[in-house]
Design an enzyme around this catalytic site. Structure first.
Site, PDB file in Angstrom:
ATOM      1  N   ASP A  69     -41.486  32.689 -94.368  1.00 16.10           N
ATOM      2  CA  ASP A  69     -40.986  33.950 -93.828  1.00 16.10           C
ATOM      3  C   ASP A  69     -41.213  35.104 -94.806  1.00 16.10           C
ATOM      4  O   ASP A  69     -41.434  36.247 -94.392  1.00 16.10           O
ATOM      5  CB  ASP A  69     -39.499  33.829 -93.505  1.00 16.10           C
ATOM      6  CG  ASP A  69     -39.249  33.082 -92.193  1.00 16.10           C
ATOM      7  OD1 ASP A  69     -40.207  32.938 -91.408  1.00 16.10           O
ATOM      8  OD2 ASP A  69     -38.115  32.641 -91.972  1.00 16.10           O
ATOM      9  N   GLY A  70     -41.156  34.816 -96.104  1.00 17.96           N
ATOM     10  CA  GLY A  70     -41.372  35.862 -97.097  1.00 17.96           C
ATOM     11  C   GLY A  70     -42.747  36.489 -96.974  1.00 17.96           C
ATOM     12  O   GLY A  70     -42.913  37.704 -97.156  1.00 17.96           O
ATOM     13  N   ARG A 169     -13.821  47.802 -99.953  1.00 23.83           N
ATOM     14  CA  ARG A 169     -13.851  47.344-101.339  1.00 23.83           C
ATOM     15  C   ARG A 169     -14.496  45.960-101.305  1.00 23.83           C
ATOM     16  O   ARG A 169     -13.950  45.018-100.733  1.00 23.83           O
ATOM     17  CB  ARG A 169     -12.443  47.288-101.930  1.00 23.83           C
ATOM     18  CG  ARG A 169     -12.402  46.675-103.318  1.00 23.83           C
ATOM     19  CD  ARG A 169     -11.140  47.073-104.052  1.00 23.83           C
ATOM     20  NE  ARG A 169     -11.222  48.464-104.492  1.00 23.83           N
ATOM     21  CZ  ARG A 169     -10.356  49.038-105.318  1.00 23.83           C
ATOM     22  NH1 ARG A 169      -9.338  48.338-105.788  1.00 23.83           N
ATOM     23  NH2 ARG A 169     -10.503  50.291-105.667  1.00 23.83           N
ATOM     24  N   SER A 185     -28.105  37.843 -94.083  1.00 25.74           N
ATOM     25  CA  SER A 185     -26.947  38.134 -93.244  1.00 25.74           C
ATOM     26  C   SER A 185     -26.244  36.867 -92.776  1.00 25.74           C
ATOM     27  O   SER A 185     -25.013  36.799 -92.737  1.00 25.74           O
ATOM     28  CB  SER A 185     -27.387  38.967 -92.032  1.00 25.74           C
ATOM     29  OG  SER A 185     -26.306  39.201 -91.165  1.00 25.74           O
TER      30      SER A 185
END
Length: 285
Positions: A69-70, A169, A185
């Site tokens: 995928d890279g 935060r 993600s």
């Protein structure tokens, strides 16, 4: 048809597969284009070599990547700029974005016969404003604003279409395309999205809160982030795990959908969620 072939030189299997692809394309009257740095690897094969990757895509009708995928992510930016349809042959570990496995290379002939469809994927336009100057970056998977190495937790302010909507935060905020929902993600706890969706996703990274969750925004949204950085600390914006940009307290990062789209070639009618589950199960993740 002029076919650009881009490969991951660190994988011996990629070199072997690229040689098979080049021979297959030439046998079917297609011209094969490669970067000049590959020349020593493919002696005896009639390949047209081009010095610069941007010129490679300027001259190509389609592009084939051979790697993981890279390799697709790195190549996709050039593909999108030139509107060149792209297909990946997976010799990596997962290959979520790749369409073809090494034992399916013969199916690439279908592209020469125009027997394929294309899927349009949205990209991110990431704008960094520093000292009144603006610079844009193109992201295929994601853009992450996170604390630097050894930094403390940071405060981040998120605005939507010019209006502040939340403060976090956290270690950082991750902005993803639907294509990138199966990348960083996913590891950060974000949901899996069908890659053809038209939306932007934001996921807090290690938030100091019990109630901070991923949020989906319309593809027409403009998101803006500013950071409150503790003294002797820093933040870094990372684009697709490749490009790093230092972010200071007075800087602003704007994330929106790019005007460019990535066209991925599809040869098979596959259920995305079924295929994803199979790949994760195969790799025992």
């Amino acid at each position: 048809m002029k076919t650009a072939v881009v490969l991951n030189l660190s994988k011996q299997k990629a070199i072997t597969c690229a040689r098979e692809i080049a021979i297959l394309m030439l046998a079917n009257n297609a011209e094969v284009l490669m970067l000049s740095e590959y020349r020593e690897l493919f002696k005896g094969i009639q390949i047209t070599y081009i010095d610069d990757i941007e010129k490679l895509f300027e001259n190509a009708d389609i592009a084939i990547t051979v790697g993981g995928d890279g390799t697709i992510i790195h190549t996709a930016k050039y593909s999108a700029i030139q509107n060149t349809p792209l297909i990946g042959v997976n010799v990596g570990r997962l290959g979520f974005a790749a369409e073809v496995e090494p034992d399916e290379i013969q199916s690439l002939v279908r592209i020469l016969n125009e027997d394929y469809q294309t899927e349009s994927r949205i990209l991110l336009d990431v704008e960094v404003i520093k000292n009144g100057r603006s610079k844009h970056y193109l992201a295929v998977n994601d853009a992450i604003i996170a604390r630097g190495q050894l930094s403390k937790i940071v405060d981040l302010k998120l605005s939507l279409d010019g209006e502040e909507i939340a403060k976090y935060r956290a270690d950082g905020l991750l902005f993803s395309t639907p294509t990138g929902s199966t990348a960083y993600s996913l590891s950060a706890g974000g949901p899996i999205l069908a890659p053809q969706m038209d939306c932007l996703m934001m996921t807090p990274v290690c938030p100091h809160s019990l109630f901070s969750r991923s949020v989906l925004f319309s593809g027409e949204s403009e998101l803006s982030v500013s950071v409150n950085i503790p003294s002797e600390c820093c933040c870094v914006l990372t684009i697709d795990g490749e490009k790093n940009v230092d972010i200071l307290a007075d800087d602003r990062v704007i994330i929106r959908k790019s005007d460019l789209n990535l066209k991925l070639i599809s040869l098979y009618k596959r259920n995305f969620y079924k295929r994803l589950n199979e790949k994760l199960k195969e790799r025992e993740i």
